[in-house]
Motif scaffolding. Structure first.
Motif, mmCIF file in Angstrom:
data_model
loop_
_atom_site.group_PDB
_atom_site.id
_atom_site.type_symbol
_atom_site.label_atom_id
_atom_site.label_comp_id
_atom_site.label_asym_id
_atom_site.label_seq_id
_atom_site.Cartn_x
_atom_site.Cartn_y
_atom_site.Cartn_z
ATOM 1 N N LEU A 113 -8.943 2.083 0.570
ATOM 2 C CA LEU A 113 -8.262 0.921 1.121
ATOM 3 C C LEU A 113 -7.431 1.325 2.334
ATOM 4 O O LEU A 113 -7.432 0.643 3.369
ATOM 5 N N ALA A 114 -6.725 2.470 2.213
ATOM 6 C CA ALA A 114 -5.917 2.947 3.334
ATOM 7 C C ALA A 114 -6.821 3.267 4.524
ATOM 8 O O ALA A 114 -6.511 2.911 5.670
ATOM 9 N N LEU A 115 -7.985 3.923 4.250
ATOM 10 C CA LEU A 115 -8.925 4.235 5.331
ATOM 11 C C LEU A 115 -9.422 2.950 5.987
ATOM 12 O O LEU A 115 -9.523 2.861 7.206
ATOM 13 N N CYS A 116 -9.737 1.941 5.149
ATOM 14 C CA CYS A 116 -10.226 0.656 5.655
ATOM 15 C C CYS A 116 -9.186 0.019 6.563
ATOM 16 O O CYS A 116 -9.521 -0.553 7.603
ATOM 17 N N PHE A 117 -7.931 0.126 6.165
ATOM 18 C CA PHE A 117 -6.863 -0.474 6.954
ATOM 19 C C PHE A 117 -6.787 0.192 8.324
ATOM 20 O O PHE A 117 -6.677 -0.487 9.355
ATOM 21 N N VAL A 118 -6.881 1.533 8.317
ATOM 22 C CA VAL A 118 -6.870 2.261 9.585
ATOM 23 C C VAL A 118 -8.063 1.819 10.440
ATOM 24 O O VAL A 118 -7.928 1.541 11.639
ATOM 25 N N PHE A 119 -9.233 1.723 9.805
ATOM 26 C CA PHE A 119 -10.480 1.266 10.422
ATOM 27 C C PHE A 119 -10.253 -0.067 11.131
ATOM 28 O O PHE A 119 -10.477 -0.225 12.326
ATOM 29 N N PHE A 120 -9.734 -1.012 10.385
ATOM 30 C CA PHE A 120 -9.509 -2.358 10.902
ATOM 31 C C PHE A 120 -8.482 -2.332 12.035
ATOM 32 O O PHE A 120 -8.678 -2.937 13.085
ATOM 33 N N VAL B 231 -17.821 1.868 20.791
ATOM 34 C CA VAL B 231 -18.918 2.075 19.841
ATOM 35 C C VAL B 231 -18.729 3.368 19.064
ATOM 36 O O VAL B 231 -19.069 3.440 17.876
ATOM 37 N N LEU B 232 -18.150 4.385 19.725
ATOM 38 C CA LEU B 232 -17.954 5.648 18.998
ATOM 39 C C LEU B 232 -16.882 5.496 17.920
ATOM 40 O O LEU B 232 -16.971 6.136 16.866
ATOM 41 N N THR B 233 -15.893 4.632 18.171
ATOM 42 C CA THR B 233 -14.902 4.366 17.122
ATOM 43 C C THR B 233 -15.583 3.748 15.910
ATOM 44 O O THR B 233 -15.347 4.147 14.766
ATOM 45 N N ILE B 234 -16.450 2.762 16.183
ATOM 46 C CA ILE B 234 -17.168 2.129 15.078
ATOM 47 C C ILE B 234 -18.020 3.164 14.347
ATOM 48 O O ILE B 234 -18.003 3.253 13.110
ATOM 49 N N ALA B 235 -18.766 3.968 15.123
ATOM 50 C CA ALA B 235 -19.643 4.969 14.515
ATOM 51 C C ALA B 235 -18.835 5.949 13.676
ATOM 52 O O ALA B 235 -19.184 6.248 12.521
ATOM 53 N N LEU B 236 -17.727 6.430 14.236
ATOM 54 C CA LEU B 236 -16.893 7.405 13.524
ATOM 55 C C LEU B 236 -16.398 6.821 12.209
ATOM 56 O O LEU B 236 -16.512 7.456 11.152
ATOM 57 N N LEU B 237 -15.882 5.591 12.258
ATOM 58 C CA LEU B 237 -15.288 5.043 11.054
ATOM 59 C C LEU B 237 -16.342 4.663 10.017
ATOM 60 O O LEU B 237 -16.147 4.866 8.821
ATOM 61 N N LEU B 238 -17.494 4.154 10.492
ATOM 62 C CA LEU B 238 -18.571 3.835 9.547
ATOM 63 C C LEU B 238 -19.018 5.094 8.810
ATOM 64 O O LEU B 238 -19.186 5.105 7.584
ATOM 65 N N ARG B 239 -19.221 6.165 9.576
ATOM 66 C CA ARG B 239 -19.691 7.409 8.969
ATOM 67 C C ARG B 239 -18.613 8.016 8.070
ATOM 68 O O ARG B 239 -18.904 8.611 7.036
ATOM 69 N N LEU C 137 0.840 -1.201 0.000
ATOM 70 C CA LEU C 137 0.000 0.000 0.000
ATOM 71 C C LEU C 137 0.873 1.248 0.000
ATOM 72 O O LEU C 137 0.639 2.200 -0.759
ATOM 73 N N ALA C 138 1.919 1.229 0.827
ATOM 74 C CA ALA C 138 2.836 2.372 0.887
ATOM 75 C C ALA C 138 3.526 2.551 -0.461
ATOM 76 O O ALA C 138 3.712 3.684 -0.931
ATOM 77 N N SER C 139 3.881 1.451 -1.118
ATOM 78 C CA SER C 139 4.510 1.546 -2.436
ATOM 79 C C SER C 139 3.575 2.193 -3.449
ATOM 80 O O SER C 139 4.004 3.009 -4.277
ATOM 81 N N ALA C 140 2.303 1.810 -3.385
ATOM 82 C CA ALA C 140 1.329 2.394 -4.313
ATOM 83 C C ALA C 140 1.267 3.904 -4.104
ATOM 84 O O ALA C 140 1.295 4.682 -5.074
ATOM 85 N N PHE C 141 1.200 4.344 -2.843
ATOM 86 C CA PHE C 141 1.128 5.784 -2.576
ATOM 87 C C PHE C 141 2.436 6.478 -2.961
ATOM 88 O O PHE C 141 2.416 7.623 -3.420
ATOM 89 N N LEU C 142 3.552 5.765 -2.793
ATOM 90 C CA LEU C 142 4.835 6.342 -3.208
ATOM 91 C C LEU C 142 4.835 6.595 -4.720
ATOM 92 O O LEU C 142 5.265 7.656 -5.185
ATOM 93 N N HIS C 143 4.307 5.641 -5.487
ATOM 94 C CA HIS C 143 4.221 5.828 -6.942
ATOM 95 C C HIS C 143 3.355 7.034 -7.287
ATOM 96 O O HIS C 143 3.696 7.831 -8.159
ATOM 97 N N LEU C 144 2.213 7.138 -6.598
ATOM 98 C CA LEU C 144 1.308 8.260 -6.877
ATOM 99 C C LEU C 144 1.979 9.583 -6.543
ATOM 100 O O LEU C 144 1.914 10.545 -7.322
ATOM 101 N N ALA C 145 2.644 9.628 -5.391
ATOM 102 C CA ALA C 145 3.318 10.861 -4.989
ATOM 103 C C ALA C 145 4.422 11.197 -6.001
ATOM 104 O O ALA C 145 4.613 12.364 -6.366
#
Lengths: 92, 287
Positions: free
Chosen positions: B271-278, B208-216, A57-65
């Motif tokens: 995808l990056a947001l989802c990863f943070v979410f997870f 629950v607020l973490t879940i709510a925040l990330l879902l929204r 994922l970081a590599s993908a963002f590095l390419h975009l940047a």
């Protein structure tokens, strides 16, 4: 089977084959020596697969940047990404 | 020793893999293929490398759509989360009122998104809509189809109306899970309402607020239907968010290459947001 609608090109085919080979390799590696959850430079404990994901994922963002900020060749970004991926896998 | 793992179980995963391959992997691969080519028609295409990515990353209109998206998401979150918690705190804890409140709160969540857009489109009109006519009667010149500020306001109010219930229901469930002993201890210590909220309820609501925040966060980041129905992205481009910009590019203008490059960038951001979410959700847990 006609795959024309998928509009394959050689570079994208190589890209996906590379990803598939990477996943396959990781599977075999896992089979030979199972990964352990550990804490490295990343703020969370990670397994080998987690670090691969973060690295890709970081590599993908590095390419975009690279595309957005520099006029230089993408090959340099690719080289940097490989370095990044290896260091995330080892140290992350 | 009894074996607890059976590797043959992996075969049971195969159907899922096949379904995911058809519903996600093959389309995704096609999008990647499109993103590096200029597509003129079936069989007519030219390889252009990373050109579309470069173009999209330097596209001013995309930057402003992204900024609007961030602004919308930030506004929605900063209204819905505190409001949802406040509603949950004000809700009754026992008696028939509980069921009534839960049903009323759940109603907006049950309405299909395009219907929500239509409801607010009519509600906000000055000639036939109750809301629009009321605001006009107050002497305010309100027109969401012509004034960007009004369009934004209508969208925000619509989203708050549609989704605050989700936060409220989650927060309510979290509040009900706090054992009575905590409140009794607070009473003995002589804590006031704010003290109870600050030291007991809020910390216990963290999950629950973490879940709510990330879902929204995720949901508002991919919002499409409601603004599409309500304002169509207008007036001008005032309410054109990322997904709408993408749809316009791909389906409206048939710029398949740039649209594919754009969707991949969008996909990576999500995808990056989802990863943070997870990661945030599972941070404290044993894995």
């Amino acid at each position: 089977m006609d795959l024309e609608w998928m509009a394959w090109t050689l570079p994208t085919a190589v890209f996906f084959l590379g990803i598939a080979a990477l996943l396959l390799g990781m599977t075999f590696w896992q089979h030979l020596s199972p990964t352990r959850l550990r804490r490295g430079l990343l703020p969370i404990p990670t397994t080998r697969g987690d670090r691969l994901f973060v690295g890709l994922l970081a590599s993908a963002f590095l390419h975009l940047a690279w595309l957005a900020l520099t006029p230089f060749s993408l090959w340099i970004a690719l080289g940097l990404s490989v370095l990044l991926l290896v260091s995330v896998l080892r140290l992350g | 020793m009894k074996r607890t793992e059976n590797p043959r179980a992996w075969w049971l995963v195969l159907p899922v893999l096949a379904v995911v391959a058809f519903s996600a992997l093959i389309p995704l691969m096609t999008v990647v293929n499109y993103s590096v080519q200029d597509i003129f028609g079936p069989g007519q295409r030219v390889f252009v490398g990373a050109e579309w990515f470069r173009e999209i990353l330097h596209d001013e209109r995309l930057h402003s759509a992204f900024a609007r998206q961030l602004g919308f998401t930030a506004s929605v979150l900063s209204i819905e989360l505190p409001l949802g918690v406040a509603i949950a705190l004000a809700m009754p804890t026992r008696g028939a009122g509980v069921s009534a409140c839960l049903v009323i709160l759940a109603l907006p969540l049950l309405i299909p998104w395009n219907v929500v857009g239509t409801i607010w489109q009519i509600f906000g009109r000055a000639d036939i809509g109750l809301g629009g006519a009321f605001v006009h009667a107050l002497g305010i010149d309100y027109n969401y189809a012509q004034n960007p500020a009004d369009a934004w306001l209508t969208l925000l109010v619509m989203d708050v109306w549609h989704w605050t219930s989700l936060v409220a229901l989650l927060a309510y469930a979290g509040l009900r899970a706090i054992p009575e002993a905590y409140y009794q201890a607070a009473q003995i210590d002589g804590a006031g309402a704010f003290g109870v909220f600050h030291h007991i309820q809020l910390p216990r609501l963290r999950g629950v607020l973490t879940i709510a925040l990330l879902l929204r966060l995720m949901d508002s980041f991919v919002i499409y239907t409601e603004p599409f129905v309500l304002t169509g992205g207008g007036p001008g481009n005032a309410t054109t968010f990322l997904s709408q910009y993408l749809a316009r590019m791909a389906v409206g203008q048939f710029d398949l290459g740039p649209a594919a490059a754009f969707s991949l960038i969008y996909f990576l951001v999500i995808l990056a947001l989802c990863f943070v979410f997870f990661t945030v959700l599972t941070a404290g847990e044993e894995r």
